[in-house]
Design an enzyme around this catalytic site. Structure first.
Site, short mmCIF file in Angstrom:
data_model
loop_
_atom_site.label_atom_id
_atom_site.label_comp_id
_atom_site.label_asym_id
_atom_site.label_seq_id
_atom_site.Cartn_x
_atom_site.Cartn_y
_atom_site.Cartn_z
N ASP A 1 4.99 -4.20 8.05
CA ASP A 1 4.71 -3.48 6.83
C ASP A 1 5.35 -3.69 5.90
O ASP A 1 5.88 -4.97 5.44
CB ASP A 1 4.76 -1.90 7.34
CG ASP A 1 3.87 -1.25 6.80
OD1 ASP A 1 3.59 -0.93 5.53
OD2 ASP A 1 2.85 -0.28 7.56
N HIS B 1 5.02 2.90 2.30
CA HIS B 1 4.01 2.74 3.27
C HIS B 1 4.63 2.39 4.72
O HIS B 1 4.31 3.15 5.75
CB HIS B 1 3.05 1.44 2.86
CG HIS B 1 1.96 1.35 3.82
ND1 HIS B 1 1.82 0.35 4.65
CD2 HIS B 1 0.70 2.05 3.47
CE1 HIS B 1 0.83 0.68 5.37
NE2 HIS B 1 -0.18 1.41 4.52
N SER C 1 -4.60 2.77 7.47
CA SER C 1 -2.98 2.42 7.72
C SER C 1 -2.50 3.82 8.35
O SER C 1 -1.49 3.63 9.08
CB SER C 1 -2.48 2.30 6.39
OG SER C 1 -2.48 1.02 5.64
#
Length: 399
Positions: free
Chosen positions: A160, A191, A346
């Site tokens: 990520d 994120h 996600s």
């Protein structure tokens, strides 16, 4: 449908010989190509020594062509070896590319492309509902009911934007892995920390006792490259192999780009090696077969659901989707402390990665986990999408 086109034995600009490797290109609008950057994949059975000899030869050819024509290409950038699936990424001129394609040891060449996160940030605080939903057959409970083993002894690789490994939600269980994106090891986006908190956070996570490894493949803007993703996957497999944890590991990829055979091949090798791989289906409300790594049949492709048990409006769909998981308005950790809410496939994918680790910790084989999750699932999605399975993630708690 999948839009990868094999140009049989031709490059776009000139004819090539019958014995050449296949040159693959993306003709779909999902792919954002990176100029003069290529991923080269060797044929199965090419030995380590032959691979190294080929790499050395290509480096020499590139140096000669660069001096002769004055190009500013960088040449060889990185090599991959994922359970004997060998290849490399480089920045090459057309003449060097021609030589590569003429080598009988090369299977195919694919142009590199941009890959992005599959998540959307919303407000910084929101009710957390995903944990309760995946541990109950019926919607509405805020209680997360789970076996207290909770992924103990299992390692999850978060591929990520990086992870704030010192965040209190990880309780000292997170460690740094590698960075294939840039020179800054921090998670400047948030994120990666959010997804890691979802799959293994103490407060916000599914597998609360699992170990976490930060594998940074995307930068602060949430974007990276297919070659960088493959390099990250390469690290995960080699790290798991060296530590003797193949069969006790999972991987989350909350990211995607246009269809890429190389990306799909890499995640397939990781899955077959004994790492359970969960990937985001994508956020364009389109058929996930046009995206990678979502379109790899061997991995667990995850679509996003809402608190009302409907398909999230943004979620990709289609026959390649294995399962739905909560992905709208999911609260989890943010870098530096505290939490925030994000939405996207996600956010759905790490629910599945964490649940995979949860089952592996209870003795499941990573290669069979996706099928087991589908067997456990609840048929609760009201509008799953054309040709899409009606399966919502469930942990088998009995609630």
């Amino acid at each position: 449908m999948v839009c990868l086109k094999t140009l049989s034995v031709f490059l776009a600009a000139f004819a090539v010989a019958d014995a050449r490797a296949v040159f693959k290109t993306q003709s779909n609008k999902n792919g954002e190509m990176i100029a003069d950057n290529y991923i080269v994949v060797m044929k199965d059975g090419v030995s380590h020594d032959d691979f190294k000899a080929h790499v050395s030869s290509v480096a020499s050819i590139h140096t000669t062509n660069k001096a002769k024509r004055g190009t500013n290409t960088a040449g060889m950038k990185r090599e991959f070896d994922i359970m004997n699936w060998r290849g490399y990424h480089g920045h090459f001129d057309r003449d060097t590319l021609e030589e590569i394609l003429n080598d009988s040891k090369v299977s195919y060449v694919e142009q590199d492309q941009v890959v992005r996160i599959s998540g959307l940030t919303t407000q910084r605080s929101a009710p957390s509902w995903g944990l309760g939903r995946v541990s109950h057959r019926r919607a509405g409970s805020r209680d997360y009911v789970f076996d207290d083993s909770a992924g103990r002894g299992v390692t999850i690789y978060g591929v990520d934007t990086g992870i704030d490994i010192r965040h209190q939600d990880f309780g000292g269980r997170a460690r740094w892995g590698t960075n294939t994106a840039d020179r800054d090891n921090a998670d400047r986006h948030g994120h990666g920390t959010h997804t890691a908190s979802t799959f293994a956070g103490t407060a916000f996570g599914i597998a609360k006792n699992a170990n976490i490894v930060a594998v940074k493949v995307l930068g602060s803007d949430g974007s990276g490259s297919t070659s960088g993703i493959i390099a990250g996957i390469n690290y995960c497999v080699q790290d798991a192999q060296q530590r003797g944890i193949l069969g006790k590991a999972a991987m989350n990829l909350s990211l995607g780009g246009g269809f890429s055979q190389a990306n799909n091949d890499a995640v397939t090798r990781a899955q077959n090696a004994g790492i359970f791989v969960a990937v985001a289906a994508g956020n364009d409300n389109r058929d996930a077969r046009a995206y990678s790594p979502a379109s790899a049949p061997a991995v667990c492709t995850v679509a996003s659901s809402t608190i009302q048990d409907s398909k999230s409006s943004f979620s990709n769909w289609g026959s390649i989707v294995d399962i739905y998981a909560p992905g709208s308005d999911i609260i989890a950790a943010r870098p530096g402390g505290g939490s925030q809410s994000m939405s996207g496939t996600s956010m759905a994918s790490p629910h599945v990665a964490g649940m995979g680790a949860y089952l592996i910790g209870m003795g499941a084989d990573p290669r069979r986990v996706c099928d087991q999750l589908k067997q456990l699932s609840t048929p609760a999605i009201s509008n799953p999408g054309s040709g899409t399975t009606n399966r919502l993630l469930y942990n088998g708690s009995g609630q």
